[in-house]
Design an enzyme around this catalytic site. Structure first.
Site, PDB file in Angstrom:
ATOM      1  N   LYS A  22       2.550  14.863  -0.100  1.00 65.21           N
ATOM      2  CA  LYS A  22       1.171  14.763  -0.615  1.00 65.21           C
ATOM      3  C   LYS A  22       0.376  13.725   0.181  1.00 65.21           C
ATOM      4  CE  LYS A  22       0.354  12.084  -4.389  1.00 65.21           C
ATOM      5  NZ  LYS A  22      -0.688  11.047  -4.197  1.00 65.21           N
ATOM      6  N   ASN A  23       0.968  12.563   0.383  1.00 64.53           N
ATOM      7  CA  ASN A  23       0.200  11.469   0.979  1.00 64.53           C
ATOM      8  C   ASN A  23       0.029  11.607   2.492  1.00 64.53           C
ATOM      9  OD1 ASN A  23      -0.184  10.508  -1.539  1.00 64.53           O
ATOM     10  ND2 ASN A  23       1.296   8.823  -1.414  1.00 64.53           N
ATOM     11  N   ARG A  91      -8.846   9.594  -6.109  1.00 61.69           N
ATOM     12  CA  ARG A  91      -9.190   8.404  -5.361  1.00 61.69           C
ATOM     13  C   ARG A  91      -9.052   8.612  -3.842  1.00 61.69           C
ATOM     14  NH1 ARG A  91      -7.472   4.296  -2.924  1.00 61.69           N
ATOM     15  NH2 ARG A  91      -8.801   2.457  -2.988  1.00 61.69           N
ATOM     16  N   CYS A 115      -8.223   2.664 -11.373  1.00 62.27           N
ATOM     17  CA  CYS A 115      -7.392   3.658 -12.036  1.00 62.27           C
ATOM     18  C   CYS A 115      -6.292   2.919 -12.777  1.00 62.27           C
ATOM     19  CB  CYS A 115      -6.836   4.671 -11.053  1.00 62.27           C
ATOM     20  SG  CYS A 115      -5.658   3.984  -9.918  1.00 62.27           S
ATOM     21  N   ARG A 120      -7.839  -1.173  -7.248  1.00 63.19           N
ATOM     22  CA  ARG A 120      -7.935  -0.302  -6.071  1.00 63.19           C
ATOM     23  C   ARG A 120      -9.259  -0.390  -5.294  1.00 63.19           C
ATOM     24  NH1 ARG A 120      -4.464   4.965  -6.628  1.00 63.19           N
ATOM     25  NH2 ARG A 120      -4.070   4.364  -4.485  1.00 63.19           N
ATOM     26  N   PRO A 121      -9.520  -1.570  -4.726  1.00 59.53           N
ATOM     27  CA  PRO A 121     -10.741  -1.750  -3.932  1.00 59.53           C
ATOM     28  C   PRO A 121     -10.646  -1.034  -2.575  1.00 59.53           C
ATOM     29  CG  PRO A 121      -9.357  -3.701  -3.780  1.00 59.53           C
ATOM     30  CD  PRO A 121      -8.668  -2.756  -4.724  1.00 59.53           C
ATOM     31  N   ASP A 123     -12.372  -2.609   0.133  1.00 61.95           N
ATOM     32  CA  ASP A 123     -13.006  -3.596   1.016  1.00 61.95           C
ATOM     33  C   ASP A 123     -12.424  -3.576   2.429  1.00 61.95           C
ATOM     34  OD1 ASP A 123     -10.741  -4.550  -0.570  1.00 61.95           O
ATOM     35  OD2 ASP A 123     -10.964  -6.440   0.516  1.00 61.95           O
ATOM     36  N   LEU A 124     -11.117  -3.327   2.536  1.00 63.89           N
ATOM     37  CA  LEU A 124     -10.494  -3.364   3.871  1.00 63.89           C
ATOM     38  C   LEU A 124     -10.940  -2.166   4.714  1.00 63.89           C
ATOM     39  CD1 LEU A 124      -6.902  -4.439   2.705  1.00 63.89           C
ATOM     40  CD2 LEU A 124      -8.590  -5.902   3.852  1.00 63.89           C
ATOM     41  N   ASP A 306       5.686   3.584  -5.117  1.00 66.69           N
ATOM     42  CA  ASP A 306       5.638   4.923  -5.716  1.00 66.69           C
ATOM     43  C   ASP A 306       6.980   5.348  -6.315  1.00 66.69           C
ATOM     44  OD1 ASP A 306       2.993   5.080  -5.010  1.00 66.69           O
ATOM     45  OD2 ASP A 306       3.319   6.295  -3.220  1.00 66.69           O
ATOM     46  N   ILE A 328       2.872  -4.530  -4.870  1.00 66.06           N
ATOM     47  CA  ILE A 328       1.739  -3.809  -4.264  1.00 66.06           C
ATOM     48  C   ILE A 328       0.624  -3.608  -5.296  1.00 66.06           C
ATOM     49  CG2 ILE A 328       1.031  -1.749  -2.956  1.00 66.06           C
ATOM     50  CD1 ILE A 328       3.256  -3.281  -1.559  1.00 66.06           C
ATOM     51  N   ARG A 398      -0.617  16.687 -10.192  1.00 69.41           N
ATOM     52  CA  ARG A 398      -1.377  16.137  -9.070  1.00 69.41           C
ATOM     53  C   ARG A 398      -0.479  15.918  -7.863  1.00 69.41           C
ATOM     54  NH1 ARG A 398      -5.519  11.499 -10.350  1.00 69.41           N
ATOM     55  NH2 ARG A 398      -5.717  11.952  -8.150  1.00 69.41           N
TER      56      ARG A 398
HETATM   57  N1  EPU Z   1      -6.106  -2.937  -1.125  1.00 66.91           N
HETATM   58  C1  EPU Z   1      -7.132  -3.859  -1.029  1.00 66.91           C
HETATM   59  N2  EPU Z   1      -8.268  -3.480  -0.358  1.00 66.91           N
HETATM   60  C2  EPU Z   1      -8.414  -2.252   0.209  1.00 66.91           C
HETATM   61  C3  EPU Z   1      -7.349  -1.330   0.106  1.00 66.91           C
HETATM   62  C4  EPU Z   1      -6.204  -1.702  -0.567  1.00 66.91           C
HETATM   63  O1  EPU Z   1      -7.028  -4.976  -1.525  1.00 66.91           O
HETATM   64  O2  EPU Z   1      -9.446  -2.002   0.830  1.00 66.91           O
HETATM   65  C5  EPU Z   1      -4.871  -3.323  -1.825  1.00 66.91           C
HETATM   66  C6  EPU Z   1      -4.550  -2.394  -2.999  1.00 66.91           C
HETATM   67  O3  EPU Z   1      -5.244  -2.773  -4.171  1.00 66.91           O
HETATM   68  C7  EPU Z   1      -3.043  -2.562  -3.100  1.00 66.91           C
HETATM   69  C8  EPU Z   1      -2.600  -2.693  -1.640  1.00 66.91           C
HETATM   70  O4  EPU Z   1      -3.785  -3.135  -0.937  1.00 66.91           O
HETATM   71  O5  EPU Z   1      -2.745  -3.756  -3.776  1.00 66.91           O
HETATM   72  C9  EPU Z   1      -2.076  -1.433  -1.008  1.00 66.91           C
HETATM   73  O6  EPU Z   1      -2.951  -0.354  -1.260  1.00 66.91           O
HETATM   74  P1  EPU Z   1      -3.132   0.860  -0.242  1.00 66.91           P
HETATM   75  O7  EPU Z   1      -4.509   0.817   0.305  1.00 66.91           O
HETATM   76  O8  EPU Z   1      -2.014   0.875   0.739  1.00 66.91           O
HETATM   77  O9  EPU Z   1      -3.017   2.117  -1.200  1.00 66.91           O
HETATM   78  P2  EPU Z   1      -3.692   3.497  -0.940  1.00 66.91           P
HETATM   79  O10 EPU Z   1      -3.751   3.744   0.504  1.00 66.91           O
HETATM   80  O11 EPU Z   1      -4.926   3.604  -1.723  1.00 66.91           O
HETATM   81  C10 EPU Z   1      -1.525   4.933  -0.828  1.00 66.91           C
HETATM   82  C11 EPU Z   1      -0.928   6.058  -1.604  1.00 66.91           C
HETATM   83  C12 EPU Z   1      -0.460   5.556  -2.958  1.00 66.91           C
HETATM   84  C13 EPU Z   1       0.560   4.442  -2.727  1.00 66.91           C
HETATM   85  C14 EPU Z   1      -0.065   3.332  -1.866  1.00 66.91           C
HETATM   86  C15 EPU Z   1       0.912   2.242  -1.501  1.00 66.91           C
HETATM   87  C16 EPU Z   1      -2.171   7.964  -0.802  1.00 66.91           C
HETATM   88  C17 EPU Z   1      -3.095   9.078  -1.073  1.00 66.91           C
HETATM   89  N3  EPU Z   1      -1.919   7.110  -1.778  1.00 66.91           N
HETATM   90  O12 EPU Z   1      -2.648   4.481  -1.597  1.00 66.91           O
HETATM   91  O13 EPU Z   1       0.190   6.662  -3.573  1.00 66.91           O
HETATM   92  O14 EPU Z   1       0.968   3.906  -3.956  1.00 66.91           O
HETATM   93  O15 EPU Z   1      -0.569   3.899  -0.643  1.00 66.91           O
HETATM   94  O16 EPU Z   1       1.990   2.745  -0.807  1.00 66.91           O
HETATM   95  O17 EPU Z   1      -1.614   7.880   0.294  1.00 66.91           O
HETATM   96  C18 EPU Z   1       1.008   7.941  -5.350  1.00 66.91           C
HETATM   97  O18 EPU Z   1       1.316   8.809  -4.504  1.00 66.91           O
HETATM   98  O19 EPU Z   1       1.394   7.973  -6.537  1.00 66.91           O
HETATM   99  C19 EPU Z   1       0.164   6.827  -4.935  1.00 66.91           C
HETATM  100  C20 EPU Z   1      -0.492   6.056  -5.784  1.00 66.91           C
END
Ligand code: EPU
Length: 419
Positions: A22-23, A91, A115, A120-121, A123-124, A306, A328, A398
């Site tokens: 999925k990811n 998201r 969520c 889940r910001p 900003d990065l 996950d 995380i 999902r």
């Molecule tokens: N974060 C920030 N700022 C940002 C982005 C992230 O502070 O701009 C923080 C997040 O709040 C978190 C950490 O950085 O504490 C890591 O978040 P990440 O951005 O890596 O998460 P994501 O890319 O939004 C993906 C997966 C998630 C998985 C996470 C961590 C997808 C579609 N989603 O989310 O998958 O938990 O990486 O490995 O790839 C799931 O499949 O159930 C799921 C939630």
């Protein structure tokens, strides 16, 4: 709304085939926006999240054809605005920002809300776009990014909780069409990021270093169509391995990449299970009394967040005291209250769960709250006495392709009913 009923007590055995990730699929589908030419993606899992992504692509102007796991997207003409009605369900729709910025030099996408797994910001992601020269405006719930010309830059994407997976994807997808070289420091190393980079390179991008902390992208003026196979879903595979550990006498997951699952198989070995890995399969079998464990979730190659909920379910029935720390998403513990309703003994101390294993869980009506939490409740139900009734199973749909059917194939007594 469907419910899943799990009648506990059956022993699982046999093998199942793991679906495409999925990811990986979500950002790769978004990346098809980067070219006018058709892209064909194989092994796209049949999930509501991939359907949502295809709906977004259609809204943006792409033509989508889908037949048994093969999706062809032709984004001959695209427009750059994705409103709330289109993106609110998922998201990961924020993943269209990078490709739209690369292709159209502007994008307006409704901001993802928080969520249940936390704030889940993004900003990065935005910091990365700004480093490439884009202006960012957040107004009326939308984020708008625009730039006359993207210019390569050195960007550090490491945040307070480590690297960002979708942030790395997003910046990479914008930078492939930037002028000059972009270096992403503090990049996420997840296999799904490598899969996206492989696909982009097939489209004509010049990306090196995916899978390491430093990704180097040499911008090109144009990308072309490409064909790609999505990698196996390591989290789906891990979930079935934990199901095998909880209630199995020998369960094999086929069509997996064992290297992507090392942290998970190490954890299961640490618990005392026998793990046999072959080229594309892994088998988990019992091997004496399971042992308690200490786990901390970390970015890849560490133990994945996950899989945290599913391990909570396993350790809830493992004699002794186990400790799980979530690094995380510190609030990702919605499953705990539900597991407790089934008799689990878990004490929360901040982002740490201290689990006293019990001999028996008992079936109960429980509520799914997010994708992995829901899977954990189904897994707990496999071992529980009586019937576990999991409601809100749309969370499971999902991200797991036919979870109930695959568990049935392994011998679980599980049924989906209309509520
Ligand atoms: N974060 C920030 N700022 C940002 C982005 C992230 O502070 O701009 C923080 C997040 O709040 C978190 C950490 O950085 O504490 C890591 O978040 P990440 O951005 O890596 O998460 P994501 O890319 O939004 C993906 C997966 C998630 C998985 C996470 C961590 C997808 C579609 N989603 O989310 O998958 O938990 O990486 O490995 O790839 C799931 O499949 O159930 C799921 C939630």
């Amino acid at each position: 709304m469907d419910k899943i009923l799990v009648h506990g007590g059956n022993s699982l055995a046999g093998s199942i085939k793991i679906s495409g990730s999925k990811n990986s699929a979500l950002p790769i589908l978004a990346a098809t926006l980067l070219t006018r030419e058709p892209c064909t993606i194989h092994r796209v899992p049949d999930l509501s999240d991939t359907h949502y992504m295809l709906q977004i692509l259609t809204h943006l102007g792409a033509q989508v054809e889908r037949a048994s796991g093969i999706v062809t997207v032709t984004a001959d003409k695209v427009q750059s605005v994705a409103p709330y009605e289109v993106v609110r369900k998922m998201r990961a729709s924020v993943g269209v920002l990078g490709p739209l910025l690369g292709r159209c030099k502007e994008a307006t996408v409704s901001l993802p809300g928080g969520c249940v797994i936390g704030d889940r910001p993004i900003d990065l992601h935005l910091r990365g776009f700004e480093a490439l020269g884009a202006a960012v405006r957040v107004e009326s719930g939308n984020v708008k990014v625009f730039v006359p010309k993207l210019v390569g830059a050195v960007i550090n994407l490491r945040g307070k909780f480590g690297p960002t997976v979708l942030g790395t994807d997003n910046v990479m997808m914008a930078a492939v069409l930037a002028e000059g070289t972009t270096v992403i420091e503090g990049a996420a190393q997840e296999p799904e990021v490598c899969d996206l980079a492989d696909f982009l390179n097939k489209m004509g991008a010049k990306i090196e270093g995916a899978g390491t902390r430093r990704i180097i992208i040499e911008g090109v003026s144009e990308l072309h169509g490409a064909e790609h196979d999505i990698i196996p879903d390591r989290i789906e595979a891990g979930t079935f391995l934990v199901a095998g550990a909880i209630a199995g006498s020998g369960v094999t997951v086929n069509r997996v990449e064992p290297n992507h699952l090392t942290a998970i198989t190490n954890a299961l070995s640490g618990c005392g299970f026998k793990i046999e890995a072959k080229k594309q399969s892994i088998t988990v079998s019992p091997n004496g009394a399971p042992k308690p464990l200490e786990i901390t979730t970390e970015p890849y190659p560490g133990f994945p967040t996950d899989m945290q909920a599913q391990m909570c379910a396993l350790l809830s029935t493992t004699d002794g005291i186990s400790v799980i720390t979530e690094n995380i998403f510190p609030q990702r513990y919605m499953h705990v209250a539900e597991l407790k309703r089934m008799g689990a003994q878990v004490q929360m101390e901040g982002a740490t769960a201290v689990i006293q294993g019990v001999e028996h869980l008992t079936g109960a009506p429980v509520m799914a709250s997010d994708l992995r939490a829901s899977a954990a409740l189904v897994l707990a139900g496999l071992k529980a006495d009586g019937i576990t009734e999991v409601s809100r199973v749309y969370h499971i749909d999902r991200g797991y392709e036919h979870l109930d059917e695959k568990l049935s194939e392994l011998g679980a007594h599980i049924e989906r009913v209309k509520a």
